[in-house]
Enzyme design. Sequence first.
Site, PDB file in Angstrom:
ATOM      1  N   THR A 157      -0.205   4.111  73.793  1.00 12.44           N
ATOM      2  CA  THR A 157       1.239   3.887  73.941  1.00 12.44           C
ATOM      3  C   THR A 157       2.035   4.707  72.947  1.00 12.44           C
ATOM      4  O   THR A 157       3.097   5.266  73.273  1.00 12.44           O
ATOM      5  CB  THR A 157       1.571   2.386  73.767  1.00 12.44           C
ATOM      6  OG1 THR A 157       0.864   1.639  74.756  1.00 12.44           O
ATOM      7  CG2 THR A 157       3.062   2.134  73.915  1.00 12.44           C
ATOM      8  N   CYS A 158       1.521   4.820  71.738  1.00 15.37           N
ATOM      9  CA  CYS A 158       2.208   5.574  70.688  1.00 15.37           C
ATOM     10  C   CYS A 158       2.351   7.038  71.068  1.00 15.37           C
ATOM     11  O   CYS A 158       3.390   7.666  70.831  1.00 15.37           O
ATOM     12  CB  CYS A 158       1.445   5.450  69.367  1.00 15.37           C
ATOM     13  SG  CYS A 158       1.102   3.738  68.878  1.00 15.37           S
ATOM     14  N   SER A 159       1.301   7.607  71.660  1.00 12.69           N
ATOM     15  CA  SER A 159       1.294   9.038  71.994  1.00 12.69           C
ATOM     16  C   SER A 159       1.972   9.348  73.321  1.00 12.69           C
ATOM     17  O   SER A 159       2.584  10.405  73.469  1.00 12.69           O
ATOM     18  CB  SER A 159      -0.146   9.553  72.036  1.00 12.69           C
ATOM     19  OG  SER A 159      -0.732   9.528  70.758  1.00 12.69           O
TER      20      SER A 159
END
Length: 245
Positions: free
Chosen positions: A49-51
């Site tokens: 999700t972060c990337s």
Amino acid sequence: MLPNSEGKKVPNVTFHTRKDNAWVDVTTDELFKGKTVVVFSLPGAFTPTCSSTHVPRYNQLADALKANGVDEIICMSVNDTFVMNEWKAAQEADKITFIPDGNGEFTQGMGLLVDKDNLGFGKRSWRYSMLVKDGVVAKMFIEPEKDGDPFEVSDADTMLNYVAPKANKPLDVTVFTRLGCPFCAKAKALLKEKGIAFDELILNKDYRNVTLRAVAGQDSVPQVFINGEHIGGSDKLEAWFATKA
């Protein structure tokens, strides 16, 4: 309940960063004093999700945030500086400052250091974002305490809507092209002239004709898409701009 630090000063921490093959210590005073700063903190570099969403959208909306009074946008994670530097490069997130909270001191000071032992992560940051003015937390968006990795309120759009509800957001533009195509060059020149950033997909490198037929119903190039709308070739793009004048 995870603590909300609105109205409080951020923790006093020194971050150990690596720049140009040298160690550079950065303090919270250097990051926050006399500035309006957006911080978004997340569980880990290179995680899905972060990337795929969190970092890219903040990078995309960085100019809009900065046009509305934000001096700096900080991505923070409980990772070391080498990992954070490589992640920034991989994300091509040149509009964001990546800060390694390697020892978790800042995150712990915020009361948002949590156990991720079930994933083999150890102690990591809970996902949140905040607006900090002169070192004082003005607003926080803390993800709800649910199983997994909720991502509902710490996103860039939520922050921009809070900072400047009427701000113009950048258009989402993709151009399907092929090498040596003069009409493709014309379409790209039109977009650049208008100051509109775009993603370019090149035939036989990023896609094949079958993909273009699948999404555009034809295989001539260029094919321009804006905010999910199929505009068409360079002439259609020119006409589209004329309707916006």
